[in-house]
Design a protein around this motif. Structure first.
Motif, PDB file in Angstrom:
ATOM      1  N   ASP A 190     -27.649 -17.130 -22.288  1.00  0.00           N
ATOM      2  CA  ASP A 190     -26.642 -16.845 -23.322  1.00  0.00           C
ATOM      3  C   ASP A 190     -26.102 -15.439 -23.130  1.00  0.00           C
ATOM      4  N   ARG A 199     -26.165 -30.567 -28.537  1.00  0.00           N
ATOM      5  CA  ARG A 199     -26.822 -30.271 -27.253  1.00  0.00           C
ATOM      6  C   ARG A 199     -28.155 -31.002 -27.179  1.00  0.00           C
ATOM      7  N   LEU A 211     -23.329 -27.455 -32.992  1.00  0.00           N
ATOM      8  CA  LEU A 211     -23.346 -27.321 -31.532  1.00  0.00           C
ATOM      9  C   LEU A 211     -24.770 -27.464 -30.983  1.00  0.00           C
ATOM     10  N   ARG A 257     -27.628 -22.215 -16.977  1.00  0.00           N
ATOM     11  CA  ARG A 257     -28.444 -21.849 -18.139  1.00  0.00           C
ATOM     12  C   ARG A 257     -29.155 -23.075 -18.698  1.00  0.00           C
ATOM     13  N   ARG A 279     -21.979 -22.251 -16.154  1.00  0.00           N
ATOM     14  CA  ARG A 279     -20.925 -21.311 -16.549  1.00  0.00           C
ATOM     15  C   ARG A 279     -20.455 -20.519 -15.332  1.00  0.00           C
ATOM     16  N   TYR A 311     -34.214 -20.995 -28.693  1.00  0.00           N
ATOM     17  CA  TYR A 311     -33.242 -21.711 -29.523  1.00  0.00           C
ATOM     18  C   TYR A 311     -33.857 -22.882 -30.268  1.00  0.00           C
TER      19      TYR A 311
HETATM   20  C1  IPM Z   1     -22.794 -20.048 -26.493  1.00  0.00           C
HETATM   21  C2  IPM Z   1     -22.764 -19.579 -27.916  1.00  0.00           C
HETATM   22  C3  IPM Z   1     -23.769 -20.387 -28.714  1.00  0.00           C
HETATM   23  C4  IPM Z   1     -25.119 -20.123 -28.103  1.00  0.00           C
HETATM   24  C5  IPM Z   1     -23.758 -20.077 -30.222  1.00  0.00           C
HETATM   25  C6  IPM Z   1     -22.391 -20.310 -30.820  1.00  0.00           C
HETATM   26  C7  IPM Z   1     -24.817 -20.850 -30.955  1.00  0.00           C
HETATM   27  O1  IPM Z   1     -22.996 -18.214 -27.984  1.00  0.00           O
HETATM   28  O2  IPM Z   1     -22.494 -21.238 -26.253  1.00  0.00           O
HETATM   29  O3  IPM Z   1     -23.096 -19.242 -25.627  1.00  0.00           O
HETATM   30  O4  IPM Z   1     -25.768 -19.119 -28.447  1.00  0.00           O
HETATM   31  O5  IPM Z   1     -25.562 -20.923 -27.280  1.00  0.00           O
END
Ligand code: IPM
Ligand code: MG
Length: 360
Positions: A251, A100, A96, A139, A110, A146
């Protein structure tokens, strides 16, 4: 018009909820006269099992070649799944983060919306729930902690771990511009959330956001410290319209914002870059405990598909139809288990998808 949609069904409840979103998209295509071409893309645990890695280069290429990607969820039970015995960069979540970054999806929207019908499920004080709320967290998604350098090593005989939080002004600016653009079409207020009383990255954040605000005289800007924001979200969520924040704060706050709506199974999300492309996914996780039981709530994924029609394809009317069909089904009292309350009719995942598709 043909929509080229990449589909990442993923793990856990992903395949079930994506199946229902496709059902609704197909019904919308038939009604509104467009065609859809779906391309299956593997990501997460299922990709580890099949190819030995959570996201292959081929999967990235397929996503890049799509107009938009619809995603279910990825990951499994972190305590029991063998995926979590792999090194961190081989685990489902790494896929994921990689997609991104590879697709430059820096803007993650969101929404947090309390439906009238679900006020009883809202965990806040009755008078707060009664007022309702409707805000969006914007966000930043490809910077900060990250993606900063990290390491774990022994320093002077002591195990020491380091994560770094870096933002440059361009990364902040493009996220801020998105937030103001969205606010302009909503209630015209941006709350920029930072920790400017402690962090340098937040002080730069605040400065750049103020510069961007000058180009949007019709939009009100306020700054809020992240700890206060966490409190305000449970105290008075109606005050927010667009909440702009960096990756890690977003997050955390977005889970809190999801919880107060009664169920994370209701919330869509979109991850956007500078083009019309977007990755659309429910805010909730893979819920491995209920996977394969046909009881998960598919509404978040269905609403993510509606967001896709709106943001990537400019099919606002088709998006409105889906959102209205969801409200209609709730009004008629149909509920999946997670949002069930007394006097309502309990339905399973595929029934919920069909009910919404029929009401377009
Ligand atoms: C989110 C999730 C992800 C993040 C994880 C699964 C890596 O918690 O999409 O919010 O931390 O971004
Ligand atoms: Mg999260």
């Amino acid at each position: 018009m043909t929509l080229n949609i990449g589909v990442i069904a993923g793990d856990g409840i992903g395949p079930e909820v994506v199946r229902e979103a496709k059902k609704v998209l197909d019904a919308s295509a038939a009604k509104n006269g467009f065609e859809i071409n779906y391309t299956e893309i593997w990501m997460g645990g299922c990709s580890i099992d099949k190819f030995g890695e959570p996201l292959t280069d081929e999967a990235i290429a397929l996503a890049k070649a799509s107009d938009a990607v619809l995603m279910g969820s990825i990951g499994g039970n972190t305590a029991t799944s063998p995926w979590y015995r792999l090194p961190p960069e081989k685990r489902p979540e790494a896929g994921l983060l990689k997609i991104r970054k590879a697709l430059n999806l820096f803007a993650n929207l969101r929404p947090s919306l309390l439906y009238d019908e679900l006020k009883a499920a809202c965990p806040l004080r009755a008078e707060t729930a009664e007022k309702g709320f409707d805000f969006i967290i914007m966000r930043e998604l490809t910077g900060g902690l990250y993606f900063g350098e990290r390491s774990t090593k022994e320093v002077d005989g002591v195990m020491t771990a380091v994560d770094t939080l870096t933002y440059n002004e361009n990364e902040i600016r493009r996220a801020a511009v998105k937030a103001f653009e969205i606010a302009r079409k909503r209630r015209k207020k941006v709350t920029s959330v930072d920790k400017a009383n402690v962090l340098d990255s937040s002080r730069l954040w605040r400065k750049v956001v103020m510069e961007v605000a000058e180009d949007y005289p019709g939009v009100e800007l306020e700054h809020m410290l992240v700890d206060n924001c966490a409190m305000q979200i449970v105290k008075d969520p109606a005050q927010f319209d667009v909440v702009l924040t960096e990756n890690m704060f977003g997050d955390i706050l977005s889970d809190e914002a999801a919880e107060i709506t009664g169920s994370i199974g209701m919330l869509s999300s979109a991850s956007l870059n500078d083009t019309k492309f977007g990755l659309y996914e429910p805010s909730g996780g893979s819920a491995p405990d209920i996977a394969g039981k046909n009881i998960a709530n598919p509404i978040a994924t269905i609403l993510s598909a509606a967001m896709m029609l709106r943001f990537t394809f400019d099919l606002d009317e088709a998006a409105d139809q889906i959102e209205n069909a969801v409200k209609q089904v709730l009004k008629e009292g149909f509920r999946t288990g997670d949002i069930m309350s007394e006097g309502c009719k309990k339905v399973n995942t595929d029934e919920m998808g069909s009910l919404i598709a029929e009401r377009l």
